[in-house]
Design a protein around this motif. Structure first.
Motif, PDB file in Angstrom:
ATOM      1  N   SER A 213       3.825  26.703  21.908  1.00 13.68           N
ATOM      2  CA  SER A 213       3.081  25.608  21.289  1.00 13.68           C
ATOM      3  C   SER A 213       2.435  24.703  22.330  1.00 13.68           C
ATOM      4  CB  SER A 213       3.983  24.787  20.353  1.00 13.68           C
ATOM      5  OG  SER A 213       5.056  24.224  21.070  1.00 13.68           O
ATOM      6  N   GLU A 214       3.123  24.475  23.460  1.00 12.76           N
ATOM      7  CA  GLU A 214       2.517  23.685  24.531  1.00 12.76           C
ATOM      8  C   GLU A 214       2.126  24.641  25.655  1.00 12.76           C
ATOM      9  OE1 GLU A 214       5.402  20.394  25.390  1.00 12.76           O
ATOM     10  OE2 GLU A 214       6.174  21.202  23.501  1.00 12.76           O
ATOM     11  N   TRP A 215       0.848  24.655  25.978  1.00 17.50           N
ATOM     12  CA  TRP A 215       0.335  25.591  26.982  1.00 17.50           C
ATOM     13  C   TRP A 215      -0.157  24.817  28.207  1.00 17.50           C
ATOM     14  CZ3 TRP A 215       0.639  30.855  26.258  1.00 17.50           C
ATOM     15  CH2 TRP A 215       0.963  31.280  24.964  1.00 17.50           C
ATOM     16  N   THR A 216       0.106  25.378  29.372  1.00 20.12           N
ATOM     17  CA  THR A 216      -0.383  24.800  30.618  1.00 20.12           C
ATOM     18  C   THR A 216      -1.513  25.685  31.142  1.00 20.12           C
ATOM     19  OG1 THR A 216       1.804  23.942  31.129  1.00 20.12           O
ATOM     20  CG2 THR A 216       0.264  24.121  32.965  1.00 20.12           C
ATOM     21  N   ASP A 217      -2.629  25.044  31.505  1.00 23.42           N
ATOM     22  CA  ASP A 217      -3.802  25.788  31.984  1.00 23.42           C
ATOM     23  C   ASP A 217      -3.755  25.973  33.497  1.00 23.42           C
ATOM     24  OD1 ASP A 217      -4.648  25.604  29.398  1.00 23.42           O
ATOM     25  OD2 ASP A 217      -6.418  24.372  29.810  1.00 23.42           O
ATOM     26  N   LEU A 218      -4.094  27.177  33.930  1.00 24.88           N
ATOM     27  CA  LEU A 218      -4.275  27.447  35.361  1.00 24.88           C
ATOM     28  C   LEU A 218      -5.694  27.956  35.568  1.00 24.88           C
ATOM     29  CD1 LEU A 218      -0.967  29.384  36.149  1.00 24.88           C
ATOM     30  CD2 LEU A 218      -1.499  27.021  36.751  1.00 24.88           C
ATOM     31  N   SER A 219      -6.428  27.308  36.430  1.00 23.57           N
ATOM     32  CA  SER A 219      -7.779  27.773  36.735  1.00 23.57           C
ATOM     33  C   SER A 219      -7.715  29.131  37.438  1.00 23.57           C
ATOM     34  CB  SER A 219      -8.474  26.756  37.640  1.00 23.57           C
ATOM     35  OG  SER A 219      -9.609  27.339  38.232  1.00 23.57           O
ATOM     36  N   LEU A 220      -8.647  30.017  37.102  1.00 25.27           N
ATOM     37  CA  LEU A 220      -8.668  31.316  37.785  1.00 25.27           C
ATOM     38  C   LEU A 220      -9.186  31.188  39.217  1.00 25.27           C
ATOM     39  CD1 LEU A 220      -9.666  34.038  35.196  1.00 25.27           C
ATOM     40  CD2 LEU A 220      -7.486  32.932  35.616  1.00 25.27           C
ATOM     41  N   SER A 221      -9.697  30.005  39.564  1.00 21.63           N
ATOM     42  CA  SER A 221     -10.100  29.805  40.956  1.00 21.63           C
ATOM     43  C   SER A 221      -9.076  28.953  41.706  1.00 21.63           C
ATOM     44  CB  SER A 221     -11.486  29.159  41.021  1.00 21.63           C
ATOM     45  OG  SER A 221     -11.500  27.957  40.283  1.00 21.63           O
TER      46      SER A 221
ATOM     47  N   PHE B 261       5.455  32.876  28.379  1.00 21.38           N
ATOM     48  CA  PHE B 261       4.385  33.665  27.775  1.00 21.38           C
ATOM     49  C   PHE B 261       3.100  33.332  28.515  1.00 21.38           C
ATOM     50  CE2 PHE B 261       7.531  32.612  24.575  1.00 21.38           C
ATOM     51  CZ  PHE B 261       7.816  33.828  23.979  1.00 21.38           C
ATOM     52  N   GLY B 262       2.247  34.307  28.671  1.00 27.34           N
ATOM     53  CA  GLY B 262       0.969  34.068  29.335  1.00 27.34           C
ATOM     54  C   GLY B 262      -0.173  34.630  28.506  1.00 27.34           C
ATOM     55  N   ARG B 263      -1.315  33.976  28.591  1.00 27.95           N
ATOM     56  CA  ARG B 263      -2.495  34.487  27.876  1.00 27.95           C
ATOM     57  C   ARG B 263      -3.753  34.026  28.599  1.00 27.95           C
ATOM     58  NH1 ARG B 263      -2.355  30.663  22.400  1.00 27.95           N
ATOM     59  NH2 ARG B 263      -3.056  28.732  23.410  1.00 27.95           N
ATOM     60  N   LEU B 264      -4.806  34.781  28.394  1.00 27.88           N
ATOM     61  CA  LEU B 264      -6.111  34.440  28.947  1.00 27.88           C
ATOM     62  C   LEU B 264      -6.901  33.697  27.895  1.00 27.88           C
ATOM     63  CD1 LEU B 264      -8.325  34.827  31.163  1.00 27.88           C
ATOM     64  CD2 LEU B 264      -8.961  36.920  29.935  1.00 27.88           C
TER      65      LEU B 264
ATOM     66  N   ASN C 104     -19.984  34.213  34.602  1.00 29.55           N
ATOM     67  CA  ASN C 104     -21.273  33.526  34.480  1.00 29.55           C
ATOM     68  C   ASN C 104     -21.474  32.923  33.090  1.00 29.55           C
ATOM     69  OD1 ASN C 104     -21.849  34.376  37.075  1.00 29.55           O
ATOM     70  ND2 ASN C 104     -22.844  36.260  36.376  1.00 29.55           N
ATOM     71  N   LEU C 105     -20.870  33.549  32.080  1.00 32.84           N
ATOM     72  CA  LEU C 105     -21.101  33.123  30.700  1.00 32.84           C
ATOM     73  C   LEU C 105     -19.925  32.377  30.099  1.00 32.84           C
ATOM     74  CD1 LEU C 105     -22.730  36.342  29.186  1.00 32.84           C
ATOM     75  CD2 LEU C 105     -23.857  34.266  29.933  1.00 32.84           C
ATOM     76  N   THR C 106     -18.765  32.485  30.721  1.00 32.02           N
ATOM     77  CA  THR C 106     -17.560  31.921  30.109  1.00 32.02           C
ATOM     78  C   THR C 106     -16.791  31.066  31.113  1.00 32.02           C
ATOM     79  OG1 THR C 106     -16.200  33.819  30.742  1.00 32.02           O
ATOM     80  CG2 THR C 106     -17.274  33.933  28.588  1.00 32.02           C
ATOM     81  N   THR C 107     -16.037  30.137  30.566  1.00 30.08           N
ATOM     82  CA  THR C 107     -15.049  29.396  31.349  1.00 30.08           C
ATOM     83  C   THR C 107     -13.696  30.019  31.038  1.00 30.08           C
ATOM     84  OG1 THR C 107     -16.359  27.397  31.203  1.00 30.08           O
ATOM     85  CG2 THR C 107     -14.033  27.138  31.790  1.00 30.08           C
ATOM     86  N   GLN C 108     -12.986  30.456  32.075  1.00 25.81           N
ATOM     87  CA  GLN C 108     -11.735  31.182  31.872  1.00 25.81           C
ATOM     88  C   GLN C 108     -10.572  30.421  32.493  1.00 25.81           C
ATOM     89  OE1 GLN C 108     -12.392  35.112  33.523  1.00 25.81           O
ATOM     90  NE2 GLN C 108     -14.428  35.200  32.617  1.00 25.81           N
ATOM     91  N   VAL C 109      -9.487  30.343  31.743  1.00 27.93           N
ATOM     92  CA  VAL C 109      -8.244  29.804  32.290  1.00 27.93           C
ATOM     93  C   VAL C 109      -7.112  30.722  31.861  1.00 27.93           C
ATOM     94  CG1 VAL C 109      -8.946  27.377  32.361  1.00 27.93           C
ATOM     95  CG2 VAL C 109      -7.858  28.280  30.312  1.00 27.93           C
ATOM     96  N   PHE C 110      -6.075  30.787  32.689  1.00 32.94           N
ATOM     97  CA  PHE C 110      -4.858  31.480  32.287  1.00 32.94           C
ATOM     98  C   PHE C 110      -3.872  30.418  31.826  1.00 32.94           C
ATOM     99  CE2 PHE C 110      -0.953  33.868  32.525  1.00 32.94           C
ATOM    100  CZ  PHE C 110      -1.354  35.097  32.021  1.00 32.94           C
ATOM    101  N   GLN C 111      -3.266  30.665  30.676  1.00 31.03           N
ATOM    102  CA  GLN C 111      -2.344  29.683  30.108  1.00 31.03           C
ATOM    103  C   GLN C 111      -0.937  30.250  30.062  1.00 31.03           C
ATOM    104  OE1 GLN C 111      -4.375  29.044  26.253  1.00 31.03           O
ATOM    105  NE2 GLN C 111      -4.817  26.988  26.991  1.00 31.03           N
ATOM    106  N   TYR C 112       0.058  29.415  30.351  1.00 30.76           N
ATOM    107  CA  TYR C 112       1.441  29.850  30.166  1.00 30.76           C
ATOM    108  C   TYR C 112       2.211  28.826  29.345  1.00 30.76           C
ATOM    109  CZ  TYR C 112       2.819  26.670  33.965  1.00 30.76           C
ATOM    110  OH  TYR C 112       3.032  25.558  34.746  1.00 30.76           O
ATOM    111  N   SER C 113       3.278  29.324  28.705  1.00 30.26           N
ATOM    112  CA  SER C 113       4.072  28.487  27.819  1.00 30.26           C
ATOM    113  C   SER C 113       5.463  29.089  27.683  1.00 30.26           C
ATOM    114  CB  SER C 113       3.408  28.430  26.436  1.00 30.26           C
ATOM    115  OG  SER C 113       4.257  27.782  25.495  1.00 30.26           O
TER     116      SER C 113
END
Ligand SMILES: [Ca+2]
Ligand SMILES: [Ca+2]
Length: 234
Positions: free
Chosen positions: A186-194, A226-229, A173-182
């Motif tokens: 240095s170059e990250w790709t965003d994946l929507s959590l939905s 590598f993955g990160r939230l 409700n308060l944040t926009t969240q994406v999971f990123q992998y690389s």
């Protein structure tokens, strides 16, 4: 001041900038008539750490005209989990323009975990574990304990790399969240959590839900991934 008159419609506008210190602000007091029809009011809360409250900004004995809501802005409070609302009233016992600060779910979470003052900032890292409070909130980990037991973990399952973690479902409700992998950090790709790559589990009684992110192994260039939230305040 005796009278504050911002009512000319010939193009005259006055801008009032209020910069909160850590405790708040002293109001402008007007001992007679107050017109705010053409006033622009900006409030900067980026130094404020005092929590919820009501703050008169301009107070008079007789508010004659109110400001346009579109001309009232407040910035810098959301990083402390505060939502802002302006109130202005010409009622005889009021006659003020004030800013009301209310704690949102992040601020309540931070207070319940013992954070105070500047440590409540969503981008602070008081336990020095490299995870800012906003991510600790999403993961429901402790912002005062550097144990990294709730960070996403990865597994190779068949042709997939699967990242799993648990999050507070209401943090959406308060944040926009994406999971990123690389593969190169240095170059990250965003994946929507939905999106299609993600499976969200049911919400548990403690308000958390599992998040499973599945990435095709062919996307691990050089067999590395590598993955990160990532979470940003809405
Ligand atoms: Ca931390
Ligand atoms: Ca921590």
């Amino acid at each position: 001041m005796a009278v504050l008159n911002q009512q000319s419609f010939r193009g005259d506008q006055g801008t009032f900038t209020f910069i909160f210190d850590e405790n708040g602000i002293s109001p402008i007091n007007v001992s007679a008539f107050l017109h705010l029809a053409t006033a622009i009011v900006n409030v900067d809360g980026s130094n404020y750490t005092g929590g919820a409250g009501s703050f008169p900004l301009i107070d008079s004995t007789s508010l004659q005209t109110t400001a346009l809501p579109a001309n009232l802005t407040a910035t810098g409070f959301s990083q402390y989990g505060l939502t802002t609302e302006f109130e202005q009233s010409p009622d005889n016992d009021k006659d003020w323009l004030q800013l009301i600060l209310t704690e949102n779910a992040y601020a309540i979470w931070a207070a319940e975990r013992g954070l105070t003052a500047a440590d409540t900032n969503a981008f602070a890292d008081p336990d020095l574990d490299g995870t800012v409070n906003l991510i600790e909130y999403v993961l429901n980990s402790s912002p005062s304990d550097p144990t990294a037991d709730r960070l996403p973990i990865s597994n190779v399952i068949g042709n997939d790399i699967v990242f799993t973690f648990s999050r507070l479902a209401a943090s959406e409700n308060l944040t926009t969240q994406v999971f990123q992998y690389s593969s190169n950090l240095s170059e990250w790709t965003d994946l929507s959590l939905s999106g299609q790559s993600t499976t969200l589990g049911p919400i548990s009684s403690d308000g958390t839900q599992s998040v499973t992110v599945t990435i095709d192994r062919s996307l691990a260039l050089g067999e590395r991934i590598f993955g990160r939230l990532k979470a940003t305040l809405k």
